[in-house]
Design a protein around this motif. Structure first.
Motif: not given
Length: 881
Positions: A40-42, A103-105, A129-135, A211-215
């Motif tokens: 759901p987050n990609a 910053g997206f997956a 699904i062959q791959k999940l690309l993340t940073p 999300r990108p930048g959040e913590k």
């Protein structure tokens, strides 16, 4: 909002699959939704023919982020039209890179079977699904910076204790550590600059993917901004599960051999990272090197401000590589050498033996010109075998990758032969290259064509003579193609029409064409297939038979070539660990050969590294400024600090230097110069000086300039005080401290008082080697009070109407700063300059500051003051009678 109206057609465009009845979706859309719910987050890129498509809200997102046209497609009975945006399959890497950089997956759902099979069986093509690309999990060359690592980090925090694991899955590097100071966690993350940081999902106040930048708030004060943070499930971060995962992955019975058995938080972080890598790579097997454990105390500590102020990898002004220390020193010939040099510069050594091993290698390469040049020439012929082996072991390497790696493996024996003429430690590491690697390289090179295509399943990869089956199919195919060529000639002669042609298209296959005006002459065995404006197209039973044979042969040929290639790739992958091991030695010798090249052409010397606290630099030079100015323009300066026991009577080099002089005269340059020379020496390099004897530093601190931090409500002065407080609370006698203009951000008397107190504290309490550049000339009086303080100044030549900056540092303190002269040079109006001189005269005449500081000077030795709990430290009374 779940849907939006199309302004022209007034039809509803569905953007939220949760609002519709899934039973009414077509089979493909139904499967898309099932996969989407697993991720759901990609952003889900779903292969449909020659495109990777996004539907629903994802279509809206990538249309906005990639500036692509959003369209729509019918979704099924009573559903209406579904939002759709797609990218061509051949452009997947480019668009995926753009999304990941934002910053997206990105989840890649590709076809895992031949579409023809599914079509023949009248069913939907199977997709997975062959791959999940993340940073932090990128491996493709086009998505990575060649000379920078792409680190994925995982952290576990328990109170003030923390564990950190990080890996670069493109190179296989995998490290872990543990410590008990959250500030040091911040410094490590800023050193590594990871593309992605994993945080356990069971951390306090964490409720889903950040999300990108959040913590997470519980780490808000200790995680740097502007990083991408991801959350993982709790289980892989537990000690039992993480330990077992590490043992299973590296096939060991104990963690003792990896040095991490006693750092449970580090183990938990490493286990979580491994789980994340396995989950994101899906169909691809990532081969990480055995986990290595390190301690922060094993290296020179450089905090973020020091790295920034010394401009180690990028400039302060515009953040570019050009003008940084890395720019001045990087003469590496390979990408893996460039990455290694960057790591060395951000993590200098404190072990004298380790430094000496690098120095000895550079010394031999400096002395032996032909050896150095031959090594560098051969290194330029070697590709990035570190990352290439990673792609091979994960099954993502194409034929060009495999060929480049294999050609490089063949070159390793030549590199080893050259290195065998040297005897220094890092050269010895290349004396023996496993012969099986060269044999493996030759085996592959003899089987792949010289210039293979980018695509793997379209043939043209394997040479003739490699496989008898392949040769047989190629011969049949060649015979059939010759028959087609001859068919055109024979039909022209048989029918008597000169412009008969044999052609091919994807819809009808092979055909015979003739002008429509000659259609009456078509033989009886010609079957009309298509009529065009000026042309008739026909087929014959014999032509269709040949067509079937040709197309079948092509498919068989492509499939067989692909099978042979994957076997070759798997064979090379079996040696990935050995290849990566030798790549470390190649990268190291590349760094040292490059540093030797710099030493020769920039006239660097080999510093003598000693125990103790001595810093003795003769005619040192700023490595970046010197290269920017050109040969002969830079004015060298010496520095002597910290020699001998500061409590010993007699002449000793000072611990604290008060450096005064005009603006723009070179004070800041001198500060940075000393810091850079110390840093360069501790990476094992020669240094820009005539001669030097240097003791190892445990930390280098700098406080040079400051800016407002408006986001946190901190003024320039508050930032300055925070940085100064950090230095005073963490420095030791083995540290090197470089301070520029402490106290300038507040009122004059306040600033002078703070500057005096800070300098006094450094000299008497910490006794670190310190250069304190200031315009507060009153601080020169400290040298009269403390024996381990000395005054130095950047000299000028004063003329009747101007001053000339000599950029020469010499003993003694300046008594003025020529600030008004600097204003005149900047172009201030003459009336302003004249009035400033009048005001200055009045201030100098009536100021009591200097008088107060000079009253009743008491000569004292620096001492350690014993402080009882709760008792204030007794300070030197600078106004005592």
């Amino acid at each position: 909002m779940s849907s939006e109206k199309h302004s022209k057609s007034e039809k509803t465009i569905v953007t939220d699959y949760r609002t519709i009845d899934r039973a009414k979706l077509s089979p493909m859309y139904h499967h898309y939704v099932e996969v989407k719910e697993q991720y759901p987050n990609a952003l889900l890129l779903y292969r449909v023919g020659d495109f990777f498509e996004c539907f629903f809200q994802d279509a809206v997102t990538i249309s906005r982020e990639l500036e692509l046209v959003q369209t729509s497609k019918e979704g099924g009975k009573e559903i209406g039209r579904i939002a759709m945006t797609g990218v061509p399959h051949h452009a997947l890497e480019r668009y995926s890179t753009m999304l990941v950089e934002k910053g997206f997956a990105v989840a890649i759902c590709d076809q895992v079977e031949d579409a023809k099979i599914a079509t023949a069986e009248r069913r939907m093509v199977r997709r997975e699904i062959q791959k999940l690309l993340t940073p932090g999990t990128l491996t493709d060359d086009g998505m990575l910076q060649a000379r920078c690592n792409n680190f994925l980090a995982a952290i576990v925090v328990a109170g003030e204790h923390w564990g950190l694991a990080y890996a670069d899955i493109s190179t296989g590097e995998f490290f872990t550590t543990q410590s008990n100071d959250l500030n040091s966690l911040t410094m490590e993350l800023l050193r590594l600059q990871p593309s992605e940081i994993l945080i356990p999902a069971n951390a306090p106040d964490v409720n889903g993917l950040l999300r990108p930048g959040e913590k997470s708030e519980y780490l808000a004060d200790h995680l740097p901004d502007n990083f991408c943070y991801s959350l993982r499930a709790q289980q892989p971060f537990t000690l039992v599960e993480a330990s077992q995962r590490l043992k299973d992955t590296f096939q060991v019975s104990s963690l003792e051999g990896m040095g991490c058995a006693q750092i449970p938080l580090g183990v938990r972080a490493a286990g979580g990272l491994l789980e994340y890598v396995e989950d994101t790579q899906k169909a691809y097997q990532v081969s990480l090197q055995p986990l290595r454990t390190y301690s922060l105390a094993d290296y020179l500590v450089l905090d973020h401000q020091t790295r920034r102020n010394l401009e180690i990898t990028q400039t302060i002004r515009d953040g570019t590589f050009h003008g940084s220390l890395l720019w001045a020193l990087d003469r590496t010939s390979t990408a893996m050498g460039g990455r290694a040099l960057r790591r060395w510069m951000l993590q200098p050594l404190i072990d004298i033996k380790g430094i000496a091993a690098r120095q000895d290698t550079i010394q031999e390469l400096v002395a032996n010109t032909s050896l150095r040049q031959d090594l560098r020439s051969m290194l330029r012929k070697i590709y990035d075998i570190e990352r290439l082996s990673g792609r091979v072991s994960s099954g993502t390497a194409n034929a060009r990758d495999l060929l480049a790696l294999s050609e490089s493996l063949v070159k390793l024996s030549d590199l080893s032969a050259i290195a065998s003429y040297g005897s220094a430690p890092y050269l010895k590491a290349l004396h023996h290259v496993p012969p099986e690697l060269e044999q493996l390289g030759l085996y592959v090179v003899e089987r792949l064509v010289e210039s293979p295509p980018q695509q793997l399943k379209e043939g043209g990869i394997i040479k003739d003579g490699v496989d008898s089956r392949l040769d047989e199919i190629r011969q049949r195919l060649e015979d059939d193609k010759k028959w087609l060529t001859n068919l055109e000639v024979t039909e022209r002669e048989r029918i008597g029409i000169a412009n008969i042609k044999v052609g091919y298209n994807k819809t009808f296959g092979y055909y015979i064409s003739m002008p429509r005006s000659k259609a009456a002459q078509a033989p009886d065995n010609y079957q009309r297939k298509q009529t065009l404006t000026n042309e008739e197209r026909y087929i014959t039973s014999e032509l269709k038979e040949r067509e079937t044979r040709i197309l079948t042969a092509k498919d068989d040929l492509n499939n067989l070539e692909y099978d042979i290639f994957t076997e070759l790739r798997a064979t090379v992958a079996e040696k990935a660990r050995e290849i990566r091991s030798i790549s470390k030695a190649v990268a190291a010798i590349d760094v040292l050969a490059g540093l030797a090249e710099v030493a020769v052409y920039q006239n660097y010397c080999c510093p003598t590294m000693v125990k103790g606290r001595e810093i003795n630099i003769i005619e040192g030079r700023h490595p970046v400024v010197e290269q920017s100015l050109g040969e002969g323009f830079f004015v060298p300066n010496s520095a002597q600090m910290g020699a001998g026991d500061p409590l010993e009577k007699g002449e000793v080099n000072p611990d604290l230097i008060i450096l005064t002089g005009p603006n723009a005269s070179g004070k800041s340059c001198y500060l940075r110069q000393v810091g850079l020379i110390q840093l360069i020496a501790q990476i094992g390099s020669f240094i820009p000086a005539t001669e030097a004897k240097l003791a190892v530093c445990d930390r280098i601190f700098t406080r040079v300039g400051a800016v407002d931090d408006l986001a946190t409500g901190q003024s320039t002065f508050m930032v300055e005080m925070n940085e100064t407080a950090n230095i005073l609370n963490h420095a030791t006698p083995k540290s090197l401290i470089l301070l520029d203009e402490i106290g300038r951000g507040t009122a004059t008397f306040d600033g002078l008082s703070i500057a005096w107190a800070v300098a006094e504290y450094l000299a008497t309490e910490i006794q670190a080697r310190t250069i304190f550049a200031t315009h507060y000339h009153e601080l020169n009086e400290l040298a009269s009070i403390l024996t381990n303080v000395a005054n130095y100044q950047v000299t000028v030549k004063e003329m009747s109407d101007k001053i000339i900056f000599l950029h020469q540092v010499s003993p003694g303190g300046a008594d003025k700063s020529y600030g008004i002269e600097a204003g005149r040079l900047a172009g201030l109006p003459s009336s302003v300059i004249s009035r400033a001189k009048q005001v200055m005269g009045q201030i100098e005449k009536h100021s009591k500051i200097a008088l107060g500081l000079r009253q009743g000077i008491k000569q004292v030795q620096p001492k350690k003051v014993q402080q009882a709990p709760g008792q204030a430290i007794e300070q030197l009374d600078i106004f005592e009678d």
